[in-house]
Design a protein around this motif. Sequence first.
Motif, mmCIF file in Angstrom:
data_model
loop_
_atom_site.group_PDB
_atom_site.id
_atom_site.type_symbol
_atom_site.label_atom_id
_atom_site.label_comp_id
_atom_site.label_asym_id
_atom_site.label_seq_id
_atom_site.Cartn_x
_atom_site.Cartn_y
_atom_site.Cartn_z
ATOM 1 N N THR A 100 76.784 22.252 75.963
ATOM 2 C CA THR A 100 77.729 22.027 74.865
ATOM 3 C C THR A 100 77.573 20.608 74.325
ATOM 4 O O THR A 100 77.052 19.717 75.001
ATOM 5 C CB THR A 100 79.180 22.250 75.308
ATOM 6 N N THR B 142 79.452 17.605 71.312
ATOM 7 C CA THR B 142 80.590 17.217 70.484
ATOM 8 C C THR B 142 80.069 17.027 69.067
ATOM 9 O O THR B 142 79.070 16.351 68.848
ATOM 10 C CB THR B 142 81.234 15.913 70.993
ATOM 11 N N ARG C 277 80.722 15.805 65.076
ATOM 12 C CA ARG C 277 81.510 14.950 64.181
ATOM 13 C C ARG C 277 81.322 15.509 62.778
ATOM 14 O O ARG C 277 80.194 15.613 62.295
ATOM 15 C CB ARG C 277 81.026 13.516 64.241
ATOM 16 N N GLY D 10 90.794 20.891 71.322
ATOM 17 C CA GLY D 10 89.478 20.266 71.374
ATOM 18 C C GLY D 10 89.051 19.638 70.058
ATOM 19 O O GLY D 10 87.915 19.206 69.914
ATOM 20 N N LYS E 279 89.868 16.642 67.194
ATOM 21 C CA LYS E 279 90.585 15.384 66.990
ATOM 22 C C LYS E 279 90.225 14.831 65.620
ATOM 23 O O LYS E 279 89.048 14.618 65.314
ATOM 24 C CB LYS E 279 90.207 14.373 68.066
ATOM 25 N N THR F 41 86.356 15.462 65.112
ATOM 26 C CA THR F 41 85.389 15.840 66.137
ATOM 27 C C THR F 41 85.819 17.165 66.756
ATOM 28 O O THR F 41 87.014 17.474 66.815
ATOM 29 C CB THR F 41 85.266 14.775 67.245
ATOM 30 N N ARG G 51 85.077 19.083 70.316
ATOM 31 C CA ARG G 51 84.478 18.989 71.658
ATOM 32 C C ARG G 51 84.010 20.354 72.151
ATOM 33 O O ARG G 51 84.553 21.391 71.772
ATOM 34 C CB ARG G 51 85.499 18.450 72.661
ATOM 35 N N ASP G 52 83.026 20.324 73.025
ATOM 36 C CA ASP G 52 82.558 21.511 73.755
ATOM 37 C C ASP G 52 82.088 22.640 72.848
ATOM 38 O O ASP G 52 82.321 23.817 73.136
ATOM 39 C CB ASP G 52 83.643 22.021 74.709
#
Length: 170
Positions: free
Chosen positions: A69, A71, A73, A116, A118, A145, A147-148
């Motif tokens: 995985t 992250t 942006r 997850g 942000k 962002t 995540r995962d």
Amino acid sequence: MTLLTVTGSHIALQAPYHPELSAQARRLGGRFRGKETGWLFDADQENALRGLCHTLWGVDGTASALIDTVTLRVTVRPKFHEATLWRTFGSDIWMCGRQIASRRPGGRPVAVPGRGVKFTVGRPRIEDGPTGSFMLLVDEGCVFTVRDMPRMALKAVSRTLADIAEWEVT
């Protein structure tokens, strides 16, 4: 986590919530068997289920997608068309199986990021719509962002965001 497990005459699909999952799973003859088992299908639906996983989450349902995985942006481009991913009438904003923004249930309408996700520049917001409904928006210039995100889903991310956002793996 999106995982297909083939066991003899059945295939189990364990997947996170997606607003289209229930309808698509039933179309393929799936039966929901609880949170631990997930959806159960006849084994002859394997190709269709892998296609469904690609469509909803951008992955093929194998365990390898869960391990690798990244992250992301994402920067929403200016001057995007109003009928894009970033404006939804009365529903949440989804991208490749991930909930980017939703309306917090209850009293005053408040937009919140998905799990997850942000926001580092800007925030999702809500506009009142006609007849007491609402429109959820992520404005141009917002940066967030995720995540995962499975690396396997990056092709789907690229197609989804092609003309409406810049994105990079961080």
